[in-house]
Design a protein around this motif. Structure first.
Motif, short mmCIF file in Angstrom:
data_model
loop_
_atom_site.label_atom_id
_atom_site.label_comp_id
_atom_site.label_asym_id
_atom_site.label_seq_id
_atom_site.Cartn_x
_atom_site.Cartn_y
_atom_site.Cartn_z
N SER A 288 -4.80 6.76 -5.49
CA SER A 288 -4.64 8.10 -5.13
C SER A 288 -5.46 9.00 -6.19
N ASP B 216 -5.94 3.59 -1.25
CA ASP B 216 -5.26 5.09 -0.66
C ASP B 216 -5.79 6.13 -1.54
N TYR C 53 8.25 12.29 -0.55
CA TYR C 53 8.18 11.19 -0.23
C TYR C 53 8.95 10.57 1.09
N ASP C 54 9.25 11.34 1.81
CA ASP C 54 9.97 11.16 3.09
C ASP C 54 9.08 10.22 3.87
N GLU D 110 7.62 7.27 3.85
CA GLU D 110 6.66 6.46 3.05
C GLU D 110 7.25 5.22 2.94
N CYS E 181 -3.95 2.82 3.52
CA CYS E 181 -2.35 2.50 3.70
C CYS E 181 -2.11 3.36 5.06
N LEU F 181 0.46 4.44 6.49
CA LEU F 181 1.37 5.42 6.55
C LEU F 181 0.58 6.79 6.33
N ALA F 182 -0.52 6.51 5.48
CA ALA F 182 -1.29 7.81 5.20
C ALA F 182 -2.14 8.40 6.28
#
Length: 202
Positions: free
Chosen positions: A74, A98, A138-139, A141, A183, A185-186
């Motif tokens: 990050s 990520d 953080y939902d 992830e 990632c 999810l990103a």
């Protein structure tokens, strides 16, 4: 065998790598999770962007490491990318997980769609720090409730100057041996600065 120097993202410390460290050590690697100045147990230490770069370089030198794989997640991709350039032949590879990547003269905040106005306003409203985020951040992830609770519990406000001061690169980042891990999810789309880095290498 290589030596992994692991640097977590904004608001986090070396503790964020606790679940990763045993796997790397079991594979025979040296592992050095690092807390940057102004965060976690170093929360009282003043920090700007170049402080974080020097934190990483100093850890490599203090430990006498060679065959170094610098890993940045990050936010920390920005100081890690700069440090990778500065440790010379000690570097085996830089891995961006990520993460943001450094662009000479640009800051973490300046590449945001609003030019960093929102980040800068948040820092100004919170005494010079980027504030903590709630558990709801953080939902979606893929984290357990326990992992989310640990992230919230361990996080500290992030020193604002590290997000607004520009990166300083002497050369072309794409000339370094690098791996970028995106990632899913990103999202499937790469940021423009990441795409430029990858296009410069392949």
């Amino acid at each position: 065998m290589v030596n992994f120097v692991l640097v977590a993202g904004a608001r986090l410390g070396a503790w964020a790598w606790d679940e990763v460290v045993p796997y790397l050590r079991a594979a025979g690697h040296g592992v050095y999770p690092l807390t940057l100045s102004g965060l976690a147990e170093k929360q009282a230490v003043p920090a700007g962007q170049q402080t974080h770069v020097q934190d990483i370089v100093a850890e490599v030198e203090r430990q006498g490491l060679r065959d170094v794989v610098l890993v940045g997640h990050s936010y920390s991709g920005i100081p890690v990318g700069q440090a990778a350039e500065r440790i010379g032949d000690r570097l085996a590879r830089v891995v961006f997980v990520d993460s943001s990547v450094p662009t000479d003269g640009e800051s973490f905040a300046s590449v945001w769609p609003d030019g960093g106005a929102g980040v800068k306003a948040s820092i100004a409203e919170n005494g010079g720090f980027w504030p903590l985020v709630p558990a709801a951040h953080y939902d979606g992830e893929g984290l357990t409730d326990e992992q989310i609770a640990r992230l919230v519990r361990g996080s500290t406000p992030h020193p604002g100057a590290t997000l607004t001061e520009p990166a300083l690169l002497a050369g072309v980042l794409g000339e370094l041996p690098a791996t970028y891990i995106q990632c899913l999810l990103a999202g499937a789309e790469l940021d423009d600065d990441v795409a430029e880095l990858l296009n410069s290498k392949y």
